[in-house]
Design a protein around this motif. Structure first.
Motif, mmCIF file in Angstrom:
data_model
loop_
_atom_site.group_PDB
_atom_site.id
_atom_site.type_symbol
_atom_site.label_atom_id
_atom_site.label_comp_id
_atom_site.label_asym_id
_atom_site.label_seq_id
_atom_site.Cartn_x
_atom_site.Cartn_y
_atom_site.Cartn_z
ATOM 1 N N GLY A 35 0.841 -1.190 0.000
ATOM 2 C CA GLY A 35 0.000 0.000 0.000
ATOM 3 C C GLY A 35 0.869 1.230 0.000
ATOM 4 O O GLY A 35 2.097 1.152 -0.074
ATOM 5 N N ARG A 36 0.239 2.378 0.095
ATOM 6 C CA ARG A 36 0.976 3.638 0.008
ATOM 7 C C ARG A 36 1.242 4.227 1.385
ATOM 8 O O ARG A 36 2.360 4.338 1.826
ATOM 9 C CB ARG A 36 0.199 4.643 -0.846
ATOM 10 N N CYS A 37 0.186 4.568 2.085
ATOM 11 C CA CYS A 37 0.346 5.347 3.306
ATOM 12 C C CYS A 37 0.135 4.491 4.557
ATOM 13 O O CYS A 37 1.081 4.151 5.249
ATOM 14 C CB CYS A 37 -0.631 6.520 3.281
ATOM 15 N N MET A 38 -1.109 4.124 4.817
ATOM 16 C CA MET A 38 -1.396 3.418 6.067
ATOM 17 C C MET A 38 -2.346 2.251 5.843
ATOM 18 O O MET A 38 -3.166 1.919 6.697
ATOM 19 C CB MET A 38 -1.995 4.393 7.087
ATOM 20 N N GLY A 39 -2.287 1.619 4.670
ATOM 21 C CA GLY A 39 -3.189 0.505 4.418
ATOM 22 C C GLY A 39 -2.937 -0.139 3.079
ATOM 23 O O GLY A 39 -1.898 0.068 2.443
ATOM 24 N N LEU A 40 -3.894 -0.919 2.636
ATOM 25 C CA LEU A 40 -3.814 -1.653 1.376
ATOM 26 C C LEU A 40 -4.432 -0.823 0.261
ATOM 27 O O LEU A 40 -5.474 -0.196 0.453
ATOM 28 C CB LEU A 40 -4.570 -2.981 1.493
ATOM 29 N N ASP A 41 -3.794 -0.826 -0.913
ATOM 30 C CA ASP A 41 -4.379 -0.092 -2.040
ATOM 31 C C ASP A 41 -4.659 -0.972 -3.246
ATOM 32 O O ASP A 41 -5.092 -0.485 -4.282
ATOM 33 C CB ASP A 41 -3.503 1.095 -2.447
ATOM 34 N N GLY A 42 -4.430 -2.279 -3.128
ATOM 35 C CA GLY A 42 -4.779 -3.202 -4.200
ATOM 36 C C GLY A 42 -3.840 -3.203 -5.381
ATOM 37 O O GLY A 42 -4.172 -3.767 -6.424
ATOM 38 N N ARG A 43 -2.662 -2.615 -5.253
ATOM 39 C CA ARG A 43 -1.757 -2.489 -6.398
ATOM 40 C C ARG A 43 -1.259 -3.841 -6.904
ATOM 41 O O ARG A 43 -0.862 -3.963 -8.070
ATOM 42 C CB ARG A 43 -0.559 -1.624 -6.015
ATOM 43 N N ASP A 44 -1.269 -4.867 -6.059
ATOM 44 C CA ASP A 44 -0.752 -6.181 -6.447
ATOM 45 C C ASP A 44 -1.844 -7.136 -6.901
ATOM 46 O O ASP A 44 -1.608 -8.329 -7.041
ATOM 47 C CB ASP A 44 0.006 -6.807 -5.275
ATOM 48 N N GLY A 45 -3.047 -6.604 -7.117
ATOM 49 C CA GLY A 45 -4.145 -7.482 -7.511
ATOM 50 C C GLY A 45 -4.871 -8.050 -6.315
ATOM 51 O O GLY A 45 -4.695 -7.582 -5.178
ATOM 52 N N PRO A 46 -5.698 -9.066 -6.519
ATOM 53 C CA PRO A 46 -6.483 -9.635 -5.410
ATOM 54 C C PRO A 46 -5.599 -10.009 -4.231
ATOM 55 O O PRO A 46 -4.596 -10.705 -4.386
ATOM 56 C CB PRO A 46 -7.133 -10.867 -6.047
#
Length: 285
Positions: A35-46
């Motif tokens: 993720g970017r800041c403080m969590g998950l952002d889904g950049r890697d897929g499911p």
């Protein structure tokens, strides 16, 4: 889309989106939890797998700059009927009777972000309904919510169009308005349809209910009784430290998805707000 937007979803079409707390029987896939800041952002897929078979089935997003959501992958899940009858949406008459509304000011004394977002969306529809003409408002909270934005975004010359609240539980506006501010059903998303020729502008039902039925004043008698028709504020209602401002991001999000934004004057409004999203009327001052 009928106007430029900063980005579009790159996920598979047809995904079912749930609140993370409504998801069951899934586990995180640790190697896909970037993720970017403080969590998950889904950049890697499911990044969620079925707890039973281990297959990747969904993407959890909860980074601080995104709405928290779980997107079920359409190639990994399917809808099945639930047990029992399908619940029917609440009738308009029931919504009007229960009057479960959201107040415009939070306990902290600041404007409700819910109101800022709801008015930002309705403002886009209101500009379309105005066709570029000035709009006359009925006063009170309606003017506090929409007045400054309309003054900044619409011309001031005559003729004007009249706006009135319309919806379940209210008598028909008299005279009949050109534009009706109506509730959007919280379950179906459909706007209440006003009678006659008024153009409907949808507003989130909980915000509309407050505008339509809530009296900001508290009826507390003064010593010796209160004259008929007089109400006294006690305690005094909270007043936020700045003027109300609609959410500019929600306004642009909504406006870009309305075909009318292709009209030159409305596209000009869109581009001006996009270039300066925190200028008047979306500023604090």
């Amino acid at each position: 889309m009928f106007a430029p937007v900063p980005s579009l979803s790159f996920g598979a079409p047809g995904a079912i989106v749930l609140a993370p707390g409504d998801t069951r029987s899934t586990v995180l896939i640790p190697e896909r939890c970037d993720g970017r800041c403080m969590g998950l952002d889904g950049r890697d897929g499911p990044n969620l797998a079925c707890a039973n078979c281990g297959q990747a089935v969904a993407t959890r997003i909860d980074d601080c700059s995104y709405w928290q959501s779980t997107r079920l992958a359409p190639n990994a899940v399917r809808r099945v009927p639930g047990d029992g009858p399908t619940p029917r949406p609440v009738e308009w008459a029931v919504l009007a009777e229960e009057r479960e509304s959201t107040p415009p000011v939070e306990p902290s004394g600041h404007w409700s972000p819910r109101w800022e977002a709801a008015v930002g969306s309705a403002l886009a529809h209101l500009l379309v309904a105005s066709a570029g003409a000035p709009v006359t408002l009925p006063g009170g909270l309606v003017t506090s919510a929409f007045g400054r934005a309309l003054d900044a975004l619409l011309p001031r010359e005559l003729p004007t169009k009249g706006l009135a609240l319309a919806g379940p539980g209210l008598p028909p506006p008299d005279p009949a308005p050109d534009i009706a501010l109506v509730p959007r059903h919280p379950q179906t998303g459909r706007a209440w349809q006003p009678p006659g020729t008024a153009v409907a502008v949808p507003l989130a039902a909980d915000v509309w209910l407050h505008l339509a039925f809530h009296d900001e004043r508290s009826a507390v008698p003064v010593t010796g009784g209160t004259p008929e028709g007089v109400l006294r504020d006690d305690p005094l209602p909270m007043h936020p430290p700045h003027l109300f401002r609609p959410d500019s991001a929600v306004f642009l999000h909504t406006l870009a998805r309305l075909p009318a934004v292709r009209q030159p004057w409305l596209r000009g409004v869109h581009d001006r707000v996009r270039a300066e999203p925190y200028a008047r009327p979306f500023s604090f001052g």
